[in-house]
Design an enzyme around this catalytic site. Structure first.
Site, PDB file in Angstrom:
ATOM      1  N   HIS A 144       0.896  -1.237  -0.024  1.00 51.17           N
ATOM      2  CA  HIS A 144       0.094  -0.126   0.085  1.00 51.17           C
ATOM      3  C   HIS A 144       0.840   1.462   0.094  1.00 51.17           C
ATOM      4  O   HIS A 144       0.645   2.123  -0.798  1.00 51.17           O
ATOM      5  CB  HIS A 144      -0.928  -0.126   1.374  1.00 51.17           C
ATOM      6  CG  HIS A 144      -1.957  -1.064   1.169  1.00 51.17           C
ATOM      7  ND1 HIS A 144      -2.350  -1.959   2.323  1.00 51.17           N
ATOM      8  CD2 HIS A 144      -2.748  -1.490   0.194  1.00 51.17           C
ATOM      9  CE1 HIS A 144      -3.080  -2.881   2.103  1.00 51.17           C
ATOM     10  NE2 HIS A 144      -3.413  -2.568   1.001  1.00 51.17           N
ATOM     11  N   LYS A 181     -16.681  -7.100   6.041  1.00 53.01           N
ATOM     12  CA  LYS A 181     -15.365  -7.750   6.774  1.00 53.01           C
ATOM     13  C   LYS A 181     -15.453  -7.042   8.303  1.00 53.01           C
ATOM     14  O   LYS A 181     -15.940  -5.999   8.639  1.00 53.01           O
ATOM     15  CB  LYS A 181     -14.032  -7.063   6.238  1.00 53.01           C
ATOM     16  CG  LYS A 181     -13.592  -7.380   4.820  1.00 53.01           C
ATOM     17  CD  LYS A 181     -12.395  -6.657   4.389  1.00 53.01           C
ATOM     18  CE  LYS A 181     -12.062  -7.027   2.985  1.00 53.01           C
ATOM     19  NZ  LYS A 181     -10.752  -6.351   2.352  1.00 53.01           N
ATOM     20  N   ARG A 203      -2.224  -6.291  -7.801  1.00 52.53           N
ATOM     21  CA  ARG A 203      -1.034  -7.466  -7.623  1.00 52.53           C
ATOM     22  C   ARG A 203      -1.039  -8.229  -8.756  1.00 52.53           C
ATOM     23  O   ARG A 203      -0.297  -8.992  -9.138  1.00 52.53           O
ATOM     24  CB  ARG A 203      -1.304  -8.118  -6.413  1.00 52.53           C
ATOM     25  CG  ARG A 203      -0.893  -7.128  -5.223  1.00 52.53           C
ATOM     26  CD  ARG A 203      -1.464  -7.837  -3.788  1.00 52.53           C
ATOM     27  NE  ARG A 203      -2.865  -8.354  -3.773  1.00 52.53           N
ATOM     28  CZ  ARG A 203      -3.457  -8.961  -3.023  1.00 52.53           C
ATOM     29  NH1 ARG A 203      -2.790  -9.594  -2.231  1.00 52.53           N
ATOM     30  NH2 ARG A 203      -4.775  -9.245  -3.128  1.00 52.53           N
ATOM     31  N   SER A 234      -2.963  -8.225   2.933  1.00 54.78           N
ATOM     32  CA  SER A 234      -3.493  -7.843   4.325  1.00 54.78           C
ATOM     33  C   SER A 234      -4.049  -9.002   5.069  1.00 54.78           C
ATOM     34  O   SER A 234      -3.692  -9.411   6.238  1.00 54.78           O
ATOM     35  CB  SER A 234      -4.442  -6.758   4.441  1.00 54.78           C
ATOM     36  OG  SER A 234      -4.013  -5.727   4.025  1.00 54.78           O
TER      37      SER A 234
END
Length: 157
Positions: free
Chosen positions: A18, A42, A91, A129
């Site tokens: 990040h 989440k 990614r 993460s």
């Protein structure tokens, strides 16, 4: 006109990947706002307040980077902040598929917003993460993946 980008995410935790996207984004934007959003899908591992402080400390030498928290649609927050760009990191192709759909919805909600994707630097691509939370939960040191130290942080139960 100032080029302001919102870099949204749950950032639970904020990783070196990040950080890399934000620092590289400074070559494109005059100001970057790291927005820690509430994701209804989440449950947080690290408290939002703690993560906001860690991100602010990470970028304390960069006055053109600020951090906010929000509980709204990302597109609405971008409009409210005067951000015409959303900055996102990719990614892999899985990230692209997910982010592409979100960018279309954001554009529907706020027609003046453009999403700008930066490809994650190769040496940081394996970092997520989710993986960091899992390693940390089971007692592994994850400091090499983060731009700050987790040792003093407490997790939300």
């Amino acid at each position: 006109m100032k080029r302001i980008a919102l870099f949204p995410g749950s950032f639970d935790p904020f990783t070196k990947g990040h950080e890399d996207i934000v620092l590289r984004g400074l070559h494109l934007f005059d100001e970057i706002i790291v927005g820690i959003g509430h994701n209804t899908a989440k449950k947080r591992y690290f408290p939002v307040e703690v993560m906001q402080r860690m991100i602010e400390e990470t970028f304390e030498k960069y006055p053109q980077i600020q951090t906010v928290t929000y509980d709204d649609l990302t597109a609405n927050m971008a409009r409210q902040l005067g951000a015409r760009f959303l900055l996102r990191g990719l990614r892999n192709t899985t990230d692209f598929e997910y982010e592409n759909s979100i960018s279309q919805v954001n554009r529907h909600v706020y027609s003046d917003v453009e999403t700008v994707f930066l490809i994650t630097s190769p040496h940081l691509a394996p970092i997520s993460s989710t993986i960091i939370r899992e390693l940390h939960k089971y007692g592994h040191n994850v400091d090499e993946f983060l731009p700050y130290k987790l040792s003093e942080l407490t997790i939300s139960a």
